[in-house]
Design an enzyme around this catalytic site. Structure first.
Site, PDB file in Angstrom:
ATOM      1  N   CYS A 131       0.931  -1.289   0.028  1.00  0.00           N
ATOM      2  CA  CYS A 131       0.087  -0.087  -0.036  1.00  0.00           C
ATOM      3  C   CYS A 131       0.819   1.299  -0.018  1.00  0.00           C
ATOM      4  O   CYS A 131       0.715   2.288  -0.897  1.00  0.00           O
ATOM      5  CB  CYS A 131      -0.973   0.128   1.335  1.00  0.00           C
ATOM      6  SG  CYS A 131      -0.155  -0.301   2.678  1.00  0.00           S
ATOM      7  N   HIS A 162      -3.177   6.497   4.596  1.00  0.00           N
ATOM      8  CA  HIS A 162      -1.616   6.594   4.841  1.00  0.00           C
ATOM      9  C   HIS A 162      -1.235   7.853   4.353  1.00  0.00           C
ATOM     10  O   HIS A 162      -1.434   8.264   3.134  1.00  0.00           O
ATOM     11  CB  HIS A 162      -0.852   5.288   3.909  1.00  0.00           C
ATOM     12  CG  HIS A 162      -1.114   3.956   4.637  1.00  0.00           C
ATOM     13  ND1 HIS A 162      -1.827   3.790   5.619  1.00  0.00           N
ATOM     14  CD2 HIS A 162      -0.408   2.895   4.220  1.00  0.00           C
ATOM     15  CE1 HIS A 162      -1.748   2.476   5.721  1.00  0.00           C
ATOM     16  NE2 HIS A 162      -1.028   1.945   5.174  1.00  0.00           N
TER      17      HIS A 162
END
Ligand code: A2P
Length: 358
Positions: A138, A251
């Site tokens: 990710c 994130h």
């Protein structure tokens, strides 16, 4: 969608890990983007058999992965962890099913494409189904989407990155742990750590995945290994510090790059403004946050773009994205969209060869 799919009934698709944080969003995105599906299967462990999961407005009941016959589907999206992928993905391919795997298990295998469509989608052009395609890490996905246009224009010599990663990247139990610990702390109680080795509520942990002999974590090494493959730059120098923060979704990354050629900042802003998959926030005060911009969205948000104060080849960026969407489920579905016409043709060929045998 490609013309070869126009009159096609759609693909038979399975989602493995359908009760998990990523699997659930894979189903949501397949429905949202109207992926051409004739039959959909939600698979998880025996524990979840019969559990309803959402697919668009419908609910479907979970089936047991261990009993599933992969010859009945064209495509499977896996997000149930590395050991499940290691065991079941090769079996699925042997049964004629193509696998897009979200675990890290196959990502360093040179025979298996590792793909972010905006960055190196061309590697799928001469790929033959059935087989496995690896969906990258990710943190790496969102970073390379932002770096690709800069690499093309100025060359990329070195990357320093510090990540601020949400707990959803560690799965559903990790999200529950953050919520439980936060509630406990607000009542002046302690909740024992379980998924994370130290308290995550009101804390930050400089530890994601296992520690390696060189002192880096595996998450940090994945960012190096996978960026080199995705950016097709085997000698790229990259140093990462990966940090877990008490955020549920999204994130963030402080990325500092050194380019081969001197930067032209007007060109940098233009490139990022027009880059595939990027949403540029060019005023400093408009910087992105996981909660307010990224969560639930598809784009990779790039903000706080600054030239290094001491280096004409240095650039600082703040890169934020939804780790469950672009960092996992969305990227997997985008890969599936690229493969869909080919898988549909394959299915049609199989059908016509079957009918000619009858
Ligand atoms: P289950 O809910 O039945 O345990 P997350 O990443 O959010 O933790 O989710 C992990 C996903 O992987 C879940 O859907 C989970 O299903 C699935 N999974 C875990 N272990 C197995 C297993 N042995 N067989 C099939 N699916 C599994």
């Amino acid at each position: 969608m490609n013309s070869s799919l126009e009159h096609h009934p759609g693909l038979r698709v399975a989602v493995v890990g359908a009760t998990g944080a990523v699997g659930e969003v894979m189903l949501e995105i397949l429905a949202q983007r109207k992926f051409p599906i004739s039959e959909i299967w939600a698979l998880a462990s025996e524990r979840s058999v019969g559990t309803p999961v959402n697919f668009g407005r419908k609910e479907i009941a979970v089936d047991n992965l261990a009993d599933f016959d992969f010859s009945t589907v064209d495509l499977a999206l896996f997000s149930a962890g590395g050991s499940i992928s290691a065991e079941y993905a090769p079996k699925a391919v042997a049964a004629g099913c193509t696998v897009i795997d979200n675990s890290s298990h196959f990502r360093r295998d040179e025979h298996i494409p590792l793909v972010v469509p905006e960055v190196n989608g061309h590697v799928l052009d001469d790929w033959d189904a059935p087989g496995i395609i690896a969906n990258p890490n990710c943190s790496t996905i969102q970073m390379v989407v932002a770096l690709k246009p800069l690499q093309e224009a100025f060359g990329l010599k070195r990357v320093h990155v510090a990540t601020y990663q949400s707990v959803s990247g560690a799965g559903r139990k990790a999200m529950e742990e953050l919520v439980r610990q936060t509630a406990a702390k607000l009542s002046f109680k302690d909740a024992d750590p379980d998924v994370f080795e130290r308290p995550i509520a009101f804390n930050v942990l400089a530890h994601i995945d296992t520690f390696q002999d060189n002192g880096f974590t595996r998450e940090e090494m994945k960012m190096l290994w996978e960026s080199r493959r995705l950016l097709e730059s085997p000698d790229l120098a990259l140093t990462a510090t990966a940090v877990r923060v008490p955020v549920l979704f999204g994130h963030a990354e402080a990325v500092h790059i050194e380019t081969e050629k001197a930067l032209d900042m007007a060109q940098v802003f233009d490139l990022l403004r027009n880059a595939d998959g990027v949403e540029l926030l060019d005023k400093p005060e408009d910087y992105a946050t996981p909660l307010t911009e990224a969560a639930g969205k598809d784009a990779v948000y790039v903000s706080r773009v600054r030239q290094d104060l001491h280096d004409e080849c240095g650039l600082c960026l703040w890169v934020v994205a939804d780790n469950i969407r672009k960092g996992a489920a969305l990227n997997a579905v985008q890969i599936a969209e690229r493969l869909a016409p080919r898988l549909a043709e394959r299915g049609a060929d199989d059908l016509s060869s079957m009918s000619s045998m009858m």
